[in-house]
Design a protein around this motif. Sequence first.
Motif, short mmCIF file in Angstrom:
data_model
loop_
_atom_site.label_atom_id
_atom_site.label_comp_id
_atom_site.label_asym_id
_atom_site.label_seq_id
_atom_site.Cartn_x
_atom_site.Cartn_y
_atom_site.Cartn_z
N GLN A 19 8.67 0.40 -2.70
CA GLN A 19 7.88 0.65 -1.50
C GLN A 19 8.43 1.82 -0.69
OE1 GLN A 19 6.99 -2.89 0.78
NE2 GLN A 19 6.63 -4.07 -1.08
N LEU A 23 6.20 5.14 -0.10
CA LEU A 23 5.83 5.46 1.28
C LEU A 23 6.46 6.76 1.75
CD1 LEU A 23 5.84 1.86 2.76
CD2 LEU A 23 3.91 3.17 1.88
N ASN A 27 4.47 10.00 2.90
CA ASN A 27 4.73 10.54 4.22
C ASN A 27 4.99 12.05 4.17
OD1 ASN A 27 5.06 10.17 7.07
ND2 ASN A 27 7.25 10.47 6.77
N ASN A 49 -1.43 8.72 7.76
CA ASN A 49 -0.63 7.64 8.36
C ASN A 49 -1.34 6.28 8.25
OD1 ASN A 49 1.40 9.41 9.02
ND2 ASN A 49 0.68 9.74 11.11
N ILE A 52 -0.84 5.13 4.70
CA ILE A 52 0.54 4.65 4.53
C ILE A 52 0.67 3.24 5.11
CG2 ILE A 52 2.93 4.97 5.30
CD1 ILE A 52 2.43 8.01 5.07
N PHE A 56 1.34 -0.14 2.93
CA PHE A 56 2.50 -0.98 3.25
C PHE A 56 2.08 -2.44 3.43
CE2 PHE A 56 5.08 -3.05 6.51
CZ PHE A 56 6.30 -3.08 5.86
N SER A 120 -4.76 2.64 -1.82
CA SER A 120 -3.89 1.64 -1.17
C SER A 120 -3.75 0.39 -2.03
CB SER A 120 -4.46 1.24 0.20
OG SER A 120 -4.53 2.33 1.06
#
Length: 173
Positions: A19, A23, A27, A49, A52, A56, A120
């Motif tokens: 992860q 990520l 980013n 963002n 992300i 997550f 995602s």
Amino acid sequence: EPLITNIMWRNLLIQAVYQVAVLLVLNFAGLSILRLNSLDKEHTVDVKNSLIFNAFVLCQIFNEFNARKPDEINVFCGVTKNRLFMSIVGITFVLQIIIIEFLGKFTSAVKLNWKQWVISIVIAVISWPLAVLGKLIPVPATPVSYYFTRPIQRWGAAIQRWRAPRNARNNAT
């Protein structure tokens, strides 16, 4: 028995490394990877963002299945029998959709298009085969916590040995 077993440590470290890596890549290189080249730079950063954040949260939801049975390959066995678990996963997923799609003003998130939702979800789904591969890694019998607590215990014993002569002198006077 420690609260976090070696099996849990192994699974936790595998998921954490995956992860964090994904990520961080999103980013720092997400604008080019996701081809977010809009004239409105602020909006493209907000989309990145939001993706992300969405990835997550979905990783956490999908990892809940792995955490149910940390030492078994088939984490889906009997999952539908546990109504509480299914309710929690379902509610969390629905809340995530609501947060991304409707509560952007409160959460600083913007709506994602279907491709960004698929990205995602794919990022989150990868945690399942990754967990299966991780479960093939053997774990030591000695609890990991032993390696952290042992030096602290030695340090405490050394301090007690150092204090013993001083306490004996103070008690003699």
